[in-house]
Scaffold this motif. Sequence first.
Motif, mmCIF file in Angstrom:
data_model
loop_
_atom_site.group_PDB
_atom_site.id
_atom_site.type_symbol
_atom_site.label_atom_id
_atom_site.label_comp_id
_atom_site.label_asym_id
_atom_site.label_seq_id
_atom_site.Cartn_x
_atom_site.Cartn_y
_atom_site.Cartn_z
ATOM 1 N N LEU A 69 0.820 -1.220 0.000
ATOM 2 C CA LEU A 69 0.000 0.000 0.000
ATOM 3 C C LEU A 69 0.853 1.269 0.000
ATOM 4 O O LEU A 69 0.425 2.306 -0.533
ATOM 5 N N VAL A 70 2.041 1.196 0.609
ATOM 6 C CA VAL A 70 2.881 2.402 0.672
ATOM 7 C C VAL A 70 3.866 2.496 -0.487
ATOM 8 O O VAL A 70 4.537 3.528 -0.645
ATOM 9 N N SER A 71 3.960 1.444 -1.301
ATOM 10 C CA SER A 71 4.949 1.434 -2.392
ATOM 11 C C SER A 71 4.804 2.589 -3.385
ATOM 12 O O SER A 71 5.813 3.158 -3.825
ATOM 13 N N PRO A 72 3.583 2.963 -3.799
ATOM 14 C CA PRO A 72 3.480 4.095 -4.734
ATOM 15 C C PRO A 72 4.091 5.384 -4.181
ATOM 16 O O PRO A 72 4.725 6.149 -4.918
ATOM 17 N N SER A 73 3.922 5.631 -2.886
ATOM 18 C CA SER A 73 4.520 6.831 -2.280
ATOM 19 C C SER A 73 6.039 6.742 -2.309
ATOM 20 O O SER A 73 6.727 7.738 -2.600
ATOM 21 N N ILE A 74 6.569 5.554 -2.038
ATOM 22 C CA ILE A 74 8.020 5.363 -2.079
ATOM 23 C C ILE A 74 8.546 5.618 -3.490
ATOM 24 O O ILE A 74 9.604 6.241 -3.675
ATOM 25 N N GLY A 75 7.793 5.154 -4.496
ATOM 26 C CA GLY A 75 8.206 5.399 -5.875
ATOM 27 C C GLY A 75 8.295 6.879 -6.194
ATOM 28 O O GLY A 75 9.215 7.335 -6.890
ATOM 29 N N GLY A 76 7.342 7.664 -5.686
ATOM 30 C CA GLY A 76 7.398 9.110 -5.888
ATOM 31 C C GLY A 76 8.594 9.737 -5.210
ATOM 32 O O GLY A 76 9.231 10.644 -5.764
ATOM 33 N N TRP A 77 8.920 9.272 -4.018
ATOM 34 C CA TRP A 77 10.097 9.801 -3.312
ATOM 35 C C TRP A 77 11.379 9.458 -4.057
ATOM 36 O O TRP A 77 12.327 10.255 -4.073
ATOM 37 N N ILE A 78 11.420 8.277 -4.677
ATOM 38 C CA ILE A 78 12.604 7.889 -5.446
ATOM 39 C C ILE A 78 12.832 8.861 -6.595
ATOM 40 O O ILE A 78 13.969 9.282 -6.851
ATOM 41 N N ASP A 79 11.770 9.228 -7.308
ATOM 42 C CA ASP A 79 11.905 10.196 -8.394
ATOM 43 C C ASP A 79 12.294 11.579 -7.873
ATOM 44 O O ASP A 79 13.051 12.309 -8.525
#
Length: 394
Positions: free
Chosen positions: A60-70
């Motif tokens: 559930l939190v993976s999409p937010s982590i992906g945004g932080w990576i970018d």
Amino acid sequence: MTPHRLPVGAVLGLGVTQIIGYGTLYYSFSILAPDMARGYGLPVEWMFGALSVALLVGGLVSPSIGGWIDRFGAGRIMAVGSLVAALALIGCAASPNRPSFLVALVVIEVAANFVQYGAAFALLVQIAPNVALRSITYLTLIAGFASTIFWPVTSALHASLSWQQIYLVFAGMNALVCLPVHAWLARTARPVRGNASTTEVRKVEGSLPPEKRRSGFVLMIVGFSLQALVSSAVLVHMVPLLSGLGLGAAAALVGTLFGPAQVASRLINMLLGRDLQPLVLAAISALLMAAAIAVLAATAPSMVGAMGFAVLFGFGSGLFSIVSGTLPLSLFGSEGYGRLQGKITSARLIVSAMAPFAFAIAIKPLGEVLSLSIAAICGSLALLAFLAIGRRAG
């Protein structure tokens, strides 16, 4: 870093951290779970239920982590993840009761999303996008030894240490090995600043036309999710599944063939499959996984059939790890790659967390053969999803 030069140091460094990351945060759990369950006075099934909850939250939190990576860079996110993973492992080892253990386990699996494949693939794309397809292939080849290394290592440690002491050792690995490597790579993968031509060299364009990207993305998520469902359901239930099919003695043999087959498929792809497009590899991966299950269902209780299943499923699973990183880059380009990986990881983890439970419910009323047939159909639907993407890309 020269954009067209393979980042050998980054690939090797990430190879080490991926082995440690997957080994300490995921593969070791199945070996330590019985000891954990005894310590908290719970059935061992509850431990795996807790892991499913943790994986679900991580998804559930993976999409937010992906945004932080970018936004902040994959290297920085992975460095933070290594620190959080170390602290979470310590917290898990020191948990005085069940609720605190569950909270710590959830933090461990959330931290895993900061440091495992999705983030590592994004880091390689940010360092050198023009060679990222090759870099990801090499990385998966190295990281494929995580289970081969950490299952026996964890078992050997468990012979003389408690699970709490082992988690403290694993915390040290994440803090003393992974954290420095990720901190070093964070400097390598800083966003490029300079003239437009330099930035353009580092950018990879996707093969899908803009107007077809939404439908292509949906189909890719469907394909990956179906493969994750099949992989998680079958691998978690491997031993009872084989026993129910009358292949109890073959369980150990399947285990010895599956891991090497995974690594072999990646090695073969690295040596001979350089000219194959990621979409073709994705279709081959789905086909192999579906065919493997069909072979097992059709030949049980044949030992030869079980061996064929192990090899085919290992080949498909090995390629699946590669295409989960290379296909999004090939179809959609390097722009926003971290967000794409976050969404892909989210879908895969959510499905992977629910699949074993769903498969267990299905086996009881339907039986092993019919349940396997349904899994094979899911694998075939994944193949159709990738073929549909090919029609859009063509």
